[in-house]
Scaffold this motif. Structure first.
Motif, PDB file in Angstrom:
ATOM      1  N   GLY A  55      -6.448  46.639  63.972  1.00 17.59           N
ATOM      2  CA  GLY A  55      -7.218  46.767  62.741  1.00 17.59           C
ATOM      3  C   GLY A  55      -7.656  48.209  62.549  1.00 17.59           C
ATOM      4  O   GLY A  55      -7.138  49.122  63.170  1.00 17.59           O
ATOM      5  N   SER A  56      -8.640  48.409  61.695  1.00 16.60           N
ATOM      6  CA  SER A  56      -9.036  49.767  61.324  1.00 16.60           C
ATOM      7  C   SER A  56     -10.131  50.357  62.214  1.00 16.60           C
ATOM      8  O   SER A  56     -10.566  51.475  61.980  1.00 16.60           O
ATOM      9  N   ASP A  57     -10.560  49.641  63.222  1.00 15.87           N
ATOM     10  CA  ASP A  57     -11.641  50.093  64.096  1.00 15.87           C
ATOM     11  C   ASP A  57     -11.088  50.807  65.329  1.00 15.87           C
ATOM     12  O   ASP A  57     -10.635  50.188  66.291  1.00 15.87           O
ATOM     13  N   ARG A  58     -11.126  52.146  65.297  1.00 17.77           N
ATOM     14  CA  ARG A  58     -10.609  52.945  66.406  1.00 17.77           C
ATOM     15  C   ARG A  58     -11.365  52.644  67.709  1.00 17.77           C
ATOM     16  O   ARG A  58     -10.781  52.577  68.789  1.00 17.77           O
ATOM     17  N   CYS A  59     -12.663  52.453  67.587  1.00 19.44           N
ATOM     18  CA  CYS A  59     -13.492  52.164  68.759  1.00 19.44           C
ATOM     19  C   CYS A  59     -13.019  50.879  69.446  1.00 19.44           C
ATOM     20  O   CYS A  59     -12.931  50.820  70.673  1.00 19.44           O
ATOM     21  N   MET A  60     -12.691  49.863  68.670  1.00 15.33           N
ATOM     22  CA  MET A  60     -12.205  48.608  69.242  1.00 15.33           C
ATOM     23  C   MET A  60     -10.850  48.821  69.912  1.00 15.33           C
ATOM     24  O   MET A  60     -10.582  48.266  70.985  1.00 15.33           O
ATOM     25  N   ALA A  61      -9.995  49.629  69.317  1.00 13.62           N
ATOM     26  CA  ALA A  61      -8.691  49.929  69.917  1.00 13.62           C
ATOM     27  C   ALA A  61      -8.888  50.576  71.283  1.00 13.62           C
ATOM     28  O   ALA A  61      -8.209  50.223  72.256  1.00 13.62           O
ATOM     29  N   MET A  62      -9.828  51.505  71.368  1.00 15.42           N
ATOM     30  CA  MET A  62     -10.109  52.174  72.637  1.00 15.42           C
ATOM     31  C   MET A  62     -10.668  51.196  73.670  1.00 15.42           C
ATOM     32  O   MET A  62     -10.304  51.245  74.843  1.00 15.42           O
ATOM     33  N   LYS A  63     -11.532  50.292  73.231  1.00 18.17           N
ATOM     34  CA  LYS A  63     -12.125  49.307  74.157  1.00 18.17           C
ATOM     35  C   LYS A  63     -11.071  48.372  74.726  1.00 18.17           C
ATOM     36  O   LYS A  63     -11.073  48.062  75.923  1.00 18.17           O
ATOM     37  N   ILE A  64     -10.167  47.914  73.862  1.00 20.00           N
ATOM     38  CA  ILE A  64      -9.120  46.994  74.326  1.00 20.00           C
ATOM     39  C   ILE A  64      -8.177  47.710  75.286  1.00 20.00           C
ATOM     40  O   ILE A  64      -7.800  47.167  76.333  1.00 20.00           O
ATOM     41  N   GLU A  65      -7.785  48.944  74.947  1.00 20.88           N
ATOM     42  CA  GLU A  65      -6.923  49.716  75.836  1.00 20.88           C
ATOM     43  C   GLU A  65      -7.593  49.890  77.197  1.00 20.88           C
ATOM     44  O   GLU A  65      -6.977  49.659  78.247  1.00 20.88           O
ATOM     45  N   LYS A  66      -8.851  50.268  77.193  1.00 20.89           N
ATOM     46  CA  LYS A  66      -9.588  50.483  78.446  1.00 20.89           C
ATOM     47  C   LYS A  66      -9.703  49.186  79.249  1.00 20.89           C
ATOM     48  O   LYS A  66      -9.536  49.178  80.464  1.00 20.89           O
ATOM     49  N   PHE A  67      -9.978  48.077  78.555  1.00 25.20           N
ATOM     50  CA  PHE A  67     -10.095  46.776  79.212  1.00 25.20           C
ATOM     51  C   PHE A  67      -8.794  46.428  79.945  1.00 25.20           C
ATOM     52  O   PHE A  67      -8.814  46.036  81.119  1.00 25.20           O
ATOM     53  N   ILE A  68      -7.656  46.600  79.264  1.00 28.36           N
ATOM     54  CA  ILE A  68      -6.369  46.251  79.875  1.00 28.36           C
ATOM     55  C   ILE A  68      -6.066  47.179  81.049  1.00 28.36           C
ATOM     56  O   ILE A  68      -5.630  46.738  82.110  1.00 28.36           O
ATOM     57  N   LYS A  69      -6.329  48.466  80.886  1.00 25.12           N
ATOM     58  CA  LYS A  69      -6.069  49.417  81.976  1.00 25.12           C
ATOM     59  C   LYS A  69      -6.939  49.117  83.191  1.00 25.12           C
ATOM     60  O   LYS A  69      -6.479  49.248  84.326  1.00 25.12           O
ATOM     61  N   LYS A  70      -8.185  48.704  82.968  1.00 25.27           N
ATOM     62  CA  LYS A  70      -9.086  48.399  84.090  1.00 25.27           C
ATOM     63  C   LYS A  70      -8.615  47.185  84.889  1.00 25.27           C
ATOM     64  O   LYS A  70      -8.963  47.048  86.063  1.00 25.27           O
ATOM     65  N   GLN A  71      -7.837  46.310  84.277  1.00 19.89           N
ATOM     66  CA  GLN A  71      -7.342  45.131  84.986  1.00 19.89           C
ATOM     67  C   GLN A  71      -6.346  45.509  86.070  1.00 19.89           C
ATOM     68  O   GLN A  71      -6.169  44.784  87.043  1.00 19.89           O
ATOM     69  N   LYS A  72      -5.642  46.623  85.883  1.00 14.67           N
ATOM     70  CA  LYS A  72      -4.628  47.090  86.831  1.00 14.67           C
ATOM     71  C   LYS A  72      -3.698  45.956  87.237  1.00 14.67           C
ATOM     72  O   LYS A  72      -3.450  45.710  88.416  1.00 14.67           O
ATOM     73  N   SER A  73      -3.182  45.248  86.219  1.00 17.65           N
ATOM     74  CA  SER A  73      -2.418  44.040  86.475  1.00 17.65           C
ATOM     75  C   SER A  73      -1.069  44.060  85.765  1.00 17.65           C
ATOM     76  O   SER A  73      -1.005  43.992  84.540  1.00 17.65           O
ATOM     77  N   LYS A  74       0.002  44.130  86.554  1.00 15.68           N
ATOM     78  CA  LYS A  74       1.339  44.009  85.983  1.00 15.68           C
ATOM     79  C   LYS A  74       1.547  42.599  85.435  1.00 15.68           C
ATOM     80  O   LYS A  74       2.280  42.412  84.472  1.00 15.68           O
ATOM     81  N   ILE A  75       0.893  41.632  86.052  1.00 11.97           N
ATOM     82  CA  ILE A  75       1.018  40.247  85.591  1.00 11.97           C
ATOM     83  C   ILE A  75       0.495  40.130  84.165  1.00 11.97           C
ATOM     84  O   ILE A  75       1.136  39.520  83.301  1.00 11.97           O
TER      85      ILE A  75
END
Length: 102
Positions: A55-75
Motif C-alpha cells: 500500500g501507500s504507507d512506507r513505514c508499514m513496508a519498512m516494518k514488514i520487511e524488518k519483521f521478516i528479516k528478524k525471523q531469519k527463516s528460510k522456511i
C-alpha cells in the motif's frame, strides 16, 4: 505511491534477499547490476521470487520487511514464495502481485 515487499532468490548460491520498493522490477535490475547493495552484489544473478503489495504507507513496508528479516527463516521465505500459502497474523496484509513483466 504504492510500496511493495519483494523477495529475491539466487539459485546459484541458494540465497534470499528481502526488500521493499515502489518499483521492485527496477530494484531487481539494480541488484543484478551490483549498483546497490554489497550483499546482493556478491550473489548475482537474482530472480524475483515473490512480490507483495503493501500500500501507500512506507513505514508499514519498512516494518514488514524488518519483521521478516528478524525471523531469519528460510522456511518462512519459502512459504511466502509458495503461491498457495496464505499469510496470517501480521503478514495477512500482504497482497500477492503477479511479478512477470513483459
Amino acid at each position: 505511491m504504492d510500496f511493495y515487499l519483494y523477495i529475491l532468490y539466487s539459485s546459484i548460491f541458494d540465497k534470499f534477499y528481502i526488500g521493499y520498493s515502489a518499483d521492485p522490477w527496477r530494484r531487481l535490475e539494480q541488484h543484478n547490476s551490483g549498483r546497490v547493495h554489497k550483499f546482493t552484489s556478491s550473489y548475482r544473478p537474482w530472480e524475483l521470487a515473490a512480490v507483495f503489495k503493501i500500500g501507500s504507507d512506507r513505514c508499514m513496508a519498512m516494518k514488514i520487511e524488518k519483521f521478516i528479516k528478524k525471523q531469519k527463516s528460510k522456511i518462512l521465505l519459502k512459504k511466502l514464495i509458495d503461491v498457495d500459502f496464505v499469510p496470517e497474523g501480521f503478514l495477512a496484509q500482504l497482497v500477492r502481485v503477479p511479478h512477470v513483466r513483459d
